[in-house]
Design a protein around this motif. Sequence first.
Motif, PDB file in Angstrom:
ATOM      1  N   ARG A 110       0.819  -1.208   0.000  1.00  0.00           N
ATOM      2  CA  ARG A 110       0.000   0.000   0.000  1.00  0.00           C
ATOM      3  C   ARG A 110       0.852   1.257   0.000  1.00  0.00           C
ATOM      4  NH1 ARG A 110      -3.186  -1.431   5.386  1.00  0.00           N
ATOM      5  NH2 ARG A 110      -0.987  -1.716   5.944  1.00  0.00           N
ATOM      6  N   THR A 111       2.069   1.157   0.549  1.00  0.00           N
ATOM      7  CA  THR A 111       2.883   2.353   0.745  1.00  0.00           C
ATOM      8  C   THR A 111       4.286   2.248   0.169  1.00  0.00           C
ATOM      9  OG1 THR A 111       3.586   1.554   2.924  1.00  0.00           O
ATOM     10  CG2 THR A 111       1.628   2.960   2.837  1.00  0.00           C
ATOM     11  N   GLU A 112       4.718   1.048  -0.192  1.00  0.00           N
ATOM     12  CA  GLU A 112       6.078   0.848  -0.691  1.00  0.00           C
ATOM     13  C   GLU A 112       6.054   0.367  -2.134  1.00  0.00           C
ATOM     14  OE1 GLU A 112       8.663  -1.336   2.161  1.00  0.00           O
ATOM     15  OE2 GLU A 112       6.867  -1.348   3.429  1.00  0.00           O
ATOM     16  N   GLU A 113       6.890   0.951  -2.955  1.00  0.00           N
ATOM     17  CA  GLU A 113       6.980   0.514  -4.348  1.00  0.00           C
ATOM     18  C   GLU A 113       7.788  -0.775  -4.430  1.00  0.00           C
ATOM     19  OE1 GLU A 113       8.164   3.200  -7.334  1.00  0.00           O
ATOM     20  OE2 GLU A 113       6.718   4.755  -6.774  1.00  0.00           O
ATOM     21  N   LEU A 114       7.306  -1.694  -5.254  1.00  0.00           N
ATOM     22  CA  LEU A 114       8.010  -2.947  -5.464  1.00  0.00           C
ATOM     23  C   LEU A 114       9.135  -2.736  -6.479  1.00  0.00           C
ATOM     24  CD1 LEU A 114       4.843  -5.211  -5.734  1.00  0.00           C
ATOM     25  CD2 LEU A 114       6.410  -5.069  -3.788  1.00  0.00           C
ATOM     26  N   PRO A 115      10.152  -3.599  -6.477  1.00  0.00           N
ATOM     27  CA  PRO A 115      11.233  -3.472  -7.462  1.00  0.00           C
ATOM     28  C   PRO A 115      10.679  -3.539  -8.879  1.00  0.00           C
ATOM     29  CG  PRO A 115      11.818  -5.049  -5.740  1.00  0.00           C
ATOM     30  CD  PRO A 115      10.366  -4.725  -5.549  1.00  0.00           C
ATOM     31  N   VAL A 127      -5.448 -11.127  -0.689  1.00  0.00           N
ATOM     32  CA  VAL A 127      -4.824  -9.900  -0.198  1.00  0.00           C
ATOM     33  C   VAL A 127      -5.509  -8.666  -0.765  1.00  0.00           C
ATOM     34  CG1 VAL A 127      -2.720  -8.510  -0.174  1.00  0.00           C
ATOM     35  CG2 VAL A 127      -2.567 -10.980   0.184  1.00  0.00           C
ATOM     36  N   VAL A 128      -5.601  -8.583  -2.069  1.00  0.00           N
ATOM     37  CA  VAL A 128      -6.079  -7.360  -2.720  1.00  0.00           C
ATOM     38  C   VAL A 128      -7.484  -6.991  -2.259  1.00  0.00           C
ATOM     39  CG1 VAL A 128      -6.617  -6.269  -4.937  1.00  0.00           C
ATOM     40  CG2 VAL A 128      -4.582  -7.713  -4.708  1.00  0.00           C
ATOM     41  N   GLN A 129      -8.338  -7.983  -2.027  1.00  0.00           N
ATOM     42  CA  GLN A 129      -9.721  -7.691  -1.659  1.00  0.00           C
ATOM     43  C   GLN A 129      -9.830  -7.009  -0.294  1.00  0.00           C
ATOM     44  OE1 GLN A 129     -10.301 -12.196  -1.340  1.00  0.00           O
ATOM     45  NE2 GLN A 129     -12.107 -11.421  -0.330  1.00  0.00           N
ATOM     46  N   HIS A 130      -8.753  -7.037   0.492  1.00  0.00           N
ATOM     47  CA  HIS A 130      -8.759  -6.407   1.815  1.00  0.00           C
ATOM     48  C   HIS A 130      -8.212  -4.984   1.787  1.00  0.00           C
ATOM     49  CE1 HIS A 130      -9.935 -10.012   4.029  1.00  0.00           C
ATOM     50  NE2 HIS A 130      -9.097 -10.684   3.274  1.00  0.00           N
ATOM     51  N   ALA A 136      -4.491   0.758  -7.008  1.00  0.00           N
ATOM     52  CA  ALA A 136      -3.101   1.172  -6.789  1.00  0.00           C
ATOM     53  C   ALA A 136      -2.220  -0.020  -6.457  1.00  0.00           C
ATOM     54  CB  ALA A 136      -3.028   2.209  -5.677  1.00  0.00           C
ATOM     55  N   ALA A 137      -2.746  -0.952  -5.664  1.00  0.00           N
ATOM     56  CA  ALA A 137      -1.973  -2.138  -5.310  1.00  0.00           C
ATOM     57  C   ALA A 137      -1.705  -2.990  -6.541  1.00  0.00           C
ATOM     58  CB  ALA A 137      -2.717  -2.951  -4.254  1.00  0.00           C
ATOM     59  N   ALA A 198      -9.507  -4.201 -12.143  1.00  0.00           N
ATOM     60  CA  ALA A 198      -8.272  -3.449 -11.943  1.00  0.00           C
ATOM     61  C   ALA A 198      -7.203  -3.850 -12.949  1.00  0.00           C
ATOM     62  CB  ALA A 198      -7.756  -3.657 -10.513  1.00  0.00           C
ATOM     63  N   MET A 199      -7.147  -5.122 -13.301  1.00  0.00           N
ATOM     64  CA  MET A 199      -6.144  -5.582 -14.260  1.00  0.00           C
ATOM     65  C   MET A 199      -6.455  -5.108 -15.672  1.00  0.00           C
ATOM     66  SD  MET A 199      -5.653  -9.381 -12.640  1.00  0.00           S
ATOM     67  CE  MET A 199      -4.250  -9.966 -13.571  1.00  0.00           C
ATOM     68  N   LEU A 200      -7.726  -5.069 -16.001  1.00  0.00           N
ATOM     69  CA  LEU A 200      -8.121  -4.581 -17.324  1.00  0.00           C
ATOM     70  C   LEU A 200      -7.803  -3.099 -17.492  1.00  0.00           C
ATOM     71  CD1 LEU A 200     -11.537  -6.428 -17.755  1.00  0.00           C
ATOM     72  CD2 LEU A 200      -9.468  -6.806 -19.118  1.00  0.00           C
ATOM     73  N   ALA A 201      -7.685  -2.382 -16.376  1.00  0.00           N
ATOM     74  CA  ALA A 201      -7.394  -0.957 -16.428  1.00  0.00           C
ATOM     75  C   ALA A 201      -5.900  -0.673 -16.593  1.00  0.00           C
ATOM     76  CB  ALA A 201      -7.907  -0.268 -15.172  1.00  0.00           C
ATOM     77  N   THR A 202      -5.063  -1.706 -16.580  1.00  0.00           N
ATOM     78  CA  THR A 202      -3.624  -1.530 -16.755  1.00  0.00           C
ATOM     79  C   THR A 202      -3.240  -1.854 -18.190  1.00  0.00           C
ATOM     80  OG1 THR A 202      -2.962  -3.809 -16.233  1.00  0.00           O
ATOM     81  CG2 THR A 202      -3.351  -2.305 -14.369  1.00  0.00           C
ATOM     82  N   GLU A 203      -1.927  -1.845 -18.448  1.00  0.00           N
ATOM     83  CA  GLU A 203      -1.435  -2.149 -19.794  1.00  0.00           C
ATOM     84  C   GLU A 203      -1.243  -3.635 -20.028  1.00  0.00           C
ATOM     85  OE1 GLU A 203       2.279  -1.218 -17.300  1.00  0.00           O
ATOM     86  OE2 GLU A 203       0.147  -0.687 -17.373  1.00  0.00           O
TER      87      GLU A 203
END
Length: 214
Positions: A110-115, A127-130, A136-137, A198-203
Amino acid sequence: MTDQASQESQASQESKDSKEYVFDPTWDQETERLRANEAIWDPGTIERLERLGVAPGWHALEVGAGSGSIAGWLGERVGPTGGVLAADLETGRLEALRAPHVEVARIDIRTEELPAESFDLVHSRMVVQHLEDRPAAVANMVRALKPGGWLFLEDTDSLPLFRSATSEDFLQDVRAAGYGLMRRSGHEPRGGHFDLEAMLATELEEVSAEGRAV
């Protein structure tokens, strides 16, 4: 008989939220709950990971690794030429994980960017549903994928729950009370549907979804 349904989506390619996670990670029975979930969901998760073609040399990220059953399986699968990052807010349960090629890290998506562009596979289950800001996640996890990598999300969908062959009112009071409490903590009962949205909204490309009941 327990009737639960999950909808999964897959695609090619120490601050807290304003709401608390409905399951306290320090609860004295949380380990037992996580292991029960693993017993229920691991067979279906592994079948789909095999279908995705997880192979030696892959680098995988397990978001919300829990007690580590899937992270351990992935570690054995990717072999010495690959690697697995097992991420969770509470890593104490992962310290006993003696799986090969697995690194444990405390990460809050929620607050840290992944590599960025680091993983052939990013997997997250229940996880995501919570999370309050689910898009954003998901976007954070997408950024962590290498080109051509796979994002595999699993979340429950409560719509088929509490129905019987004779009535759709079966245990509706229980459902309303239980999921009402979980909603107030940020849980989305139709998590699988929202994962797909959410996935459909990405590339991402080749986005698909399927469900299973156990």
